[in-house]
Design an enzyme around this catalytic site. Sequence first.
Site, short mmCIF file in Angstrom:
data_model
loop_
_atom_site.label_atom_id
_atom_site.label_comp_id
_atom_site.label_asym_id
_atom_site.label_seq_id
_atom_site.Cartn_x
_atom_site.Cartn_y
_atom_site.Cartn_z
CE LYS A 54 -17.98 -25.63 75.63
NZ LYS A 54 -17.46 -25.23 75.20
CD GLN A 98 -15.62 -27.88 72.68
OE1 GLN A 98 -16.48 -26.63 72.96
NE2 GLN A 98 -15.16 -28.30 73.21
CG ASP A 121 -13.97 -20.31 73.51
OD1 ASP A 121 -14.03 -19.80 74.36
OD2 ASP A 121 -14.41 -20.73 72.18
N1 GUN Z 1 -12.18 -26.85 74.40
C1 GUN Z 1 -12.13 -27.00 75.35
N2 GUN Z 1 -11.92 -26.20 75.99
C2 GUN Z 1 -12.30 -25.29 75.09
C3 GUN Z 1 -12.81 -24.15 75.32
O1 GUN Z 1 -13.14 -22.83 76.62
N3 GUN Z 1 -13.54 -23.30 74.36
C4 GUN Z 1 -13.34 -24.08 73.20
N4 GUN Z 1 -14.09 -22.72 71.87
N5 GUN Z 1 -13.09 -24.60 73.00
C5 GUN Z 1 -12.64 -25.61 74.34
#
Ligand code: GUN
Length: 296
Positions: A54, A98, A121
Amino acid sequence: MTAEIIDGKAFAAGLRERIAGHVPAFVDATGRKPGLAVILVGDDPASQVYVGSKGKATVAAGMESFQHVLPASTGQDELLALIAELNADDTVDGILVQLPLPEGLDEAVTVAAIDPAKDVDGLTDANVARLANNEAGLVPCTPLGCMMLLHDRLGDLTGLDAVVVGRSQLVGRPMAQLLVNANCTVTIAHSRTRNLPDIVRKADIVVAAVGRAEMVKGDWLKPGATVIDVGINRLAPTEEGKKGKLVGDVAFAEAEHVKAITPVPGGVGPMTIAVLLRNTLVAARARAGLDPVEGL
Ligand code: GUN
């Protein structure tokens, strides 16, 4: 009939390029780059890989990446204090914590602390409500990426029967809302659903998001269905010292009769990061009082 492969990797690359193309206008208008803050708590190896990717993608798009890596022993108050700091920081447009969080930290309390205007998110109550009411807001990245692939393939989805297998907050539930908002007739199936194969057999669109390797069998899929496989599961290794194969939630090799299907890897996976960048640009423009970019 041979299924067409939906190349999410190529689509995501194009989307990332388009997003990067809109960044200079934001910099001209505001004198700064859009900024994305990612918080990782603990040392889960898969999460470390995701967060690293990311950060790299954010910088590659011309945006500012702020990474906060905290030990698994971090207390709830400490985490909330960091989120409050990022909420107040004008150079931060998006905040992503995350998931999953290590034991002892409350995900609901943590997510609720994020400013909805920076909630890239789409998990805060305010953004969940906006999606449920079909109002503009920030939408979870993976389901929005699935919708982009579906619209690209099928155009208008009005009247189609869609079955979403899985009811998670991150994927299943928002996916179903997006499909309803696109005028599909939607069924949400899950681990307690009766006659799952028969329900899936009726679907023009199948979205599999259960996290169980190859659970959806080929004979559950009707000819002509479009299949979006959100699962990423690693099978046990067949040779010592080698990693097991990555597979989705759909038995891909049995699905040659469908209209189109996303592969794993290379389908939905690359879309998540591309949409995260999209959401960061959307949040940044809204926070700066700029009009939304058409078609993003
Ligand atoms: N863990 C796995 N996929 C995601 C996501 O799209 N967002 C977040 N915050 N954590 C994740």
